[in-house]
Design an enzyme around this catalytic site. Structure first.
Site, PDB file in Angstrom:
ATOM      1  N   HIS A 182       0.911  -1.073  -0.086  1.00  0.00           N
ATOM      2  CA  HIS A 182      -0.088   0.017   0.023  1.00  0.00           C
ATOM      3  C   HIS A 182       0.912   1.142   0.107  1.00  0.00           C
ATOM      4  O   HIS A 182       0.418   2.373  -0.170  1.00  0.00           O
ATOM      5  CB  HIS A 182      -0.860  -0.136   1.133  1.00  0.00           C
ATOM      6  CG  HIS A 182      -0.280   0.037   2.379  1.00  0.00           C
ATOM      7  ND1 HIS A 182       0.344  -0.893   2.898  1.00  0.00           N
ATOM      8  CD2 HIS A 182       0.169   1.075   3.273  1.00  0.00           C
ATOM      9  CE1 HIS A 182       1.169  -0.565   4.139  1.00  0.00           C
ATOM     10  NE2 HIS A 182       1.078   0.816   4.247  1.00  0.00           N
ATOM     11  N   HIS A 221       1.694   6.811  -0.717  1.00  0.00           N
ATOM     12  CA  HIS A 221       0.855   6.201  -0.089  1.00  0.00           C
ATOM     13  C   HIS A 221      -0.463   5.849  -0.932  1.00  0.00           C
ATOM     14  O   HIS A 221      -1.278   6.806  -1.207  1.00  0.00           O
ATOM     15  CB  HIS A 221       0.684   6.871   1.319  1.00  0.00           C
ATOM     16  CG  HIS A 221      -0.031   5.758   2.533  1.00  0.00           C
ATOM     17  ND1 HIS A 221      -1.140   5.179   2.437  1.00  0.00           N
ATOM     18  CD2 HIS A 221       0.764   5.318   3.535  1.00  0.00           C
ATOM     19  CE1 HIS A 221      -1.346   4.323   3.422  1.00  0.00           C
ATOM     20  NE2 HIS A 221       0.054   4.548   4.098  1.00  0.00           N
TER      21      HIS A 221
END
Length: 151
Positions: free
Chosen positions: A58, A73
């Site tokens: 992620h 992110h």
């Protein structure tokens, strides 16, 4: 020396203050921009050329050959997905070129799981005044200029 930071994903750029997470919205880890991604399966690419310093499904950090480190992110709280729906294409320590595919993911699926798909792109440990040419409220595709980090 300055570092040109490109967009890792396609979408609409917005201020970090719009990210629904105080770590990003208050620039606790550094200044930058966020991108509201276009839907559907997509590749997240390296925003700068350099070395993969941190790699999670992620999120990833690339340390630029010019010195700065950039965090990407993919969504908020997406660590809770435990890698589901994310495919890695590089390994920690790899050297990468700007625009090289790092992770394949699906922002629409992230939202279906109840998480925000917004993507902070942060100049780690930089000062806000060291960023120039921030492109807020602009449609971008991977590789488009987001901002410059002036060292």
């Amino acid at each position: 020396m300055s570092t040109e930071v490109g967009s890792p994903v396609a979408g609409l750029t917005t201020a970090l203050s719009d990210v629904p997470d105080p770590v990003f919205s208050q620039a606790m880890v550094g200044p930058g921009l966020a991108i509201k991604p276009s839907g559907g399966e997509a590749d997240a690419v390296a925003p700068v050329a350099g070395q993969v310093a941190t790699l999670h499904p992620h999120a990833f950090v690339i340390v630029a050959s010019t010195g700065g480190a950039v965090l990407v992110h993919l969504g908020i709280d997406t660590v809770k997905l435990k890698g589901e729906g994310f495919t890695l294409h590089v390994a920690k320590g790899d050297s990468v070129e700007a625009g090289q595919k790092i992770v394949t993911w699906n922002p629409t699926e992230v939202e279906a799981h109840g998480y925000a798909s917004i993507c902070p792109v942060v100049a780690l440990e930089a000062q806000a005044e060291s960023l120039a040419d921030l492109r807020e409220d602009t449609q971008v595709v991977p590789g488009d200029h987001l901002f410059t980090i002036d060292a």
